[in-house]
Motif scaffolding. Structure first.
Motif, PDB file in Angstrom:
ATOM      1  N   LEU A 127       0.851  -1.185   0.000  1.00  0.00           N
ATOM      2  CA  LEU A 127       0.000   0.000   0.000  1.00  0.00           C
ATOM      3  C   LEU A 127       0.886   1.234   0.000  1.00  0.00           C
ATOM      4  O   LEU A 127       1.728   1.405   0.887  1.00  0.00           O
ATOM      5  CB  LEU A 127      -0.908  -0.019   1.230  1.00  0.00           C
ATOM      6  N   GLU A 128       0.718   2.046  -1.017  1.00  0.00           N
ATOM      7  CA  GLU A 128       1.520   3.256  -1.136  1.00  0.00           C
ATOM      8  C   GLU A 128       0.886   4.394  -0.338  1.00  0.00           C
ATOM      9  O   GLU A 128      -0.326   4.621  -0.407  1.00  0.00           O
ATOM     10  CB  GLU A 128       1.637   3.643  -2.611  1.00  0.00           C
ATOM     11  N   LYS A 129       1.716   5.102   0.435  1.00  0.00           N
ATOM     12  CA  LYS A 129       1.242   6.264   1.184  1.00  0.00           C
ATOM     13  C   LYS A 129       1.373   7.498   0.296  1.00  0.00           C
ATOM     14  O   LYS A 129       2.283   7.535  -0.526  1.00  0.00           O
ATOM     15  CB  LYS A 129       2.071   6.481   2.458  1.00  0.00           C
ATOM     16  N   PRO A 130       0.541   8.464   0.464  1.00  0.00           N
ATOM     17  CA  PRO A 130      -0.579   8.498   1.410  1.00  0.00           C
ATOM     18  C   PRO A 130      -1.764   7.684   0.893  1.00  0.00           C
ATOM     19  O   PRO A 130      -1.912   7.489  -0.313  1.00  0.00           O
ATOM     20  CB  PRO A 130      -0.930   9.979   1.478  1.00  0.00           C
ATOM     21  N   PHE A 131      -2.579   7.223   1.816  1.00  0.00           N
ATOM     22  CA  PHE A 131      -3.777   6.487   1.453  1.00  0.00           C
ATOM     23  C   PHE A 131      -4.922   6.929   2.357  1.00  0.00           C
ATOM     24  O   PHE A 131      -4.696   7.451   3.449  1.00  0.00           O
ATOM     25  CB  PHE A 131      -3.570   4.972   1.543  1.00  0.00           C
ATOM     26  N   VAL A 132      -6.117   6.748   1.885  1.00  0.00           N
ATOM     27  CA  VAL A 132      -7.292   7.093   2.690  1.00  0.00           C
ATOM     28  C   VAL A 132      -7.664   5.884   3.530  1.00  0.00           C
ATOM     29  O   VAL A 132      -7.411   4.731   3.128  1.00  0.00           O
ATOM     30  CB  VAL A 132      -8.481   7.545   1.808  1.00  0.00           C
ATOM     31  N   PRO A 133      -8.250   6.091   4.697  1.00  0.00           N
ATOM     32  CA  PRO A 133      -8.594   4.974   5.580  1.00  0.00           C
ATOM     33  C   PRO A 133      -9.425   3.884   4.901  1.00  0.00           C
ATOM     34  O   PRO A 133      -9.198   2.698   5.148  1.00  0.00           O
ATOM     35  CB  PRO A 133      -9.364   5.635   6.720  1.00  0.00           C
ATOM     36  N   GLN A 134     -10.354   4.258   4.043  1.00  0.00           N
ATOM     37  CA  GLN A 134     -11.192   3.258   3.393  1.00  0.00           C
ATOM     38  C   GLN A 134     -10.362   2.317   2.517  1.00  0.00           C
ATOM     39  O   GLN A 134     -10.642   1.123   2.438  1.00  0.00           O
ATOM     40  CB  GLN A 134     -12.301   3.917   2.562  1.00  0.00           C
ATOM     41  N   ARG A 135      -9.334   2.836   1.870  1.00  0.00           N
ATOM     42  CA  ARG A 135      -8.450   1.994   1.049  1.00  0.00           C
ATOM     43  C   ARG A 135      -7.761   0.945   1.919  1.00  0.00           C
ATOM     44  O   ARG A 135      -7.652  -0.217   1.545  1.00  0.00           O
ATOM     45  CB  ARG A 135      -7.423   2.866   0.311  1.00  0.00           C
ATOM     46  N   LEU A 136      -7.300   1.357   3.104  1.00  0.00           N
ATOM     47  CA  LEU A 136      -6.666   0.421   4.027  1.00  0.00           C
ATOM     48  C   LEU A 136      -7.667  -0.648   4.480  1.00  0.00           C
ATOM     49  O   LEU A 136      -7.363  -1.836   4.474  1.00  0.00           O
ATOM     50  CB  LEU A 136      -6.087   1.154   5.229  1.00  0.00           C
ATOM     51  N   LEU A 137      -8.856  -0.232   4.844  1.00  0.00           N
ATOM     52  CA  LEU A 137      -9.885  -1.189   5.273  1.00  0.00           C
ATOM     53  C   LEU A 137     -10.213  -2.183   4.168  1.00  0.00           C
ATOM     54  O   LEU A 137     -10.325  -3.394   4.417  1.00  0.00           O
ATOM     55  CB  LEU A 137     -11.147  -0.454   5.703  1.00  0.00           C
ATOM     56  N   ASP A 138     -10.364  -1.688   2.960  1.00  0.00           N
ATOM     57  CA  ASP A 138     -10.663  -2.570   1.831  1.00  0.00           C
ATOM     58  C   ASP A 138      -9.532  -3.571   1.594  1.00  0.00           C
ATOM     59  O   ASP A 138      -9.779  -4.747   1.319  1.00  0.00           O
ATOM     60  CB  ASP A 138     -10.902  -1.761   0.555  1.00  0.00           C
ATOM     61  N   LEU A 139      -8.293  -3.120   1.709  1.00  0.00           N
ATOM     62  CA  LEU A 139      -7.156  -3.997   1.486  1.00  0.00           C
ATOM     63  C   LEU A 139      -7.052  -5.061   2.587  1.00  0.00           C
ATOM     64  O   LEU A 139      -6.770  -6.223   2.306  1.00  0.00           O
ATOM     65  CB  LEU A 139      -5.866  -3.189   1.396  1.00  0.00           C
ATOM     66  N   VAL A 140      -7.297  -4.674   3.829  1.00  0.00           N
ATOM     67  CA  VAL A 140      -7.280  -5.644   4.927  1.00  0.00           C
ATOM     68  C   VAL A 140      -8.354  -6.703   4.699  1.00  0.00           C
ATOM     69  O   VAL A 140      -8.100  -7.905   4.832  1.00  0.00           O
ATOM     70  CB  VAL A 140      -7.466  -4.950   6.290  1.00  0.00           C
ATOM     71  N   LYS A 141      -9.546  -6.283   4.329  1.00  0.00           N
ATOM     72  CA  LYS A 141     -10.621  -7.252   4.039  1.00  0.00           C
ATOM     73  C   LYS A 141     -10.221  -8.196   2.907  1.00  0.00           C
ATOM     74  O   LYS A 141     -10.457  -9.394   2.985  1.00  0.00           O
ATOM     75  CB  LYS A 141     -11.912  -6.517   3.682  1.00  0.00           C
ATOM     76  N   HIS A 142      -9.617  -7.643   1.870  1.00  0.00           N
ATOM     77  CA  HIS A 142      -9.172  -8.455   0.741  1.00  0.00           C
ATOM     78  C   HIS A 142      -8.132  -9.485   1.172  1.00  0.00           C
ATOM     79  O   HIS A 142      -8.226 -10.662   0.809  1.00  0.00           O
ATOM     80  CB  HIS A 142      -8.617  -7.552  -0.361  1.00  0.00           C
ATOM     81  N   VAL A 143      -7.153  -9.050   1.929  1.00  0.00           N
ATOM     82  CA  VAL A 143      -6.081  -9.942   2.372  1.00  0.00           C
ATOM     83  C   VAL A 143      -6.636 -11.052   3.273  1.00  0.00           C
ATOM     84  O   VAL A 143      -6.257 -12.215   3.145  1.00  0.00           O
ATOM     85  CB  VAL A 143      -4.977  -9.138   3.097  1.00  0.00           C
ATOM     86  N   LEU A 144      -7.553 -10.708   4.135  1.00  0.00           N
ATOM     87  CA  LEU A 144      -8.119 -11.720   5.029  1.00  0.00           C
ATOM     88  C   LEU A 144      -9.025 -12.694   4.298  1.00  0.00           C
ATOM     89  O   LEU A 144      -9.191 -13.835   4.727  1.00  0.00           O
ATOM     90  CB  LEU A 144      -8.881 -11.048   6.178  1.00  0.00           C
ATOM     91  N   ALA A 145      -9.593 -12.264   3.187  1.00  0.00           N
ATOM     92  CA  ALA A 145     -10.501 -13.130   2.415  1.00  0.00           C
ATOM     93  C   ALA A 145      -9.755 -14.110   1.508  1.00  0.00           C
ATOM     94  O   ALA A 145     -10.330 -15.091   1.058  1.00  0.00           O
ATOM     95  CB  ALA A 145     -11.451 -12.282   1.574  1.00  0.00           C
TER      96      ALA A 145
END
Length: 76
Positions: free
Chosen positions: A57-75
């Motif tokens: 994940l490249e900074k800067p990022f918005v919180p929603q992008r981080l949440l979406d990526l975490v969900k993706h990785v966990l899925a």
């Protein structure tokens, strides 16, 4: 005994890189999902590494992008 589901780490840290942390963590917990983020390096920084993060994940990022990526990785 606690085993995390995902490890989020910045690339630049005071005593080691995030890649070093990911490598040591995956040596202990092979199925650990990992996300490396950085504002100073690109994905190519881990191209030749033995252990790679699951996502970058490249900074800067918005919180929603981080949440979406975490969900993706966990899925996956």
């Amino acid at each position: 005994h606690f085993t995390p589901d995902v490890l989020l780490t910045d690339y630049q840290m005071p005593t080691q890189t995030g890649l070093d942390l990911i490598e040591r963590s995956k040596d202990r917990i092979p199925n650990l999902r990992t996300i490396l983020y950085s504002g100073s390096v690109q994905r190519s920084v881990y191209a030749d590494r033995r252990v790679k993060p699951d996502e970058f994940l490249e900074k800067p990022f918005v919180p929603q992008r981080l949440l979406d990526l975490v969900k993706h990785v966990l899925a996956t």
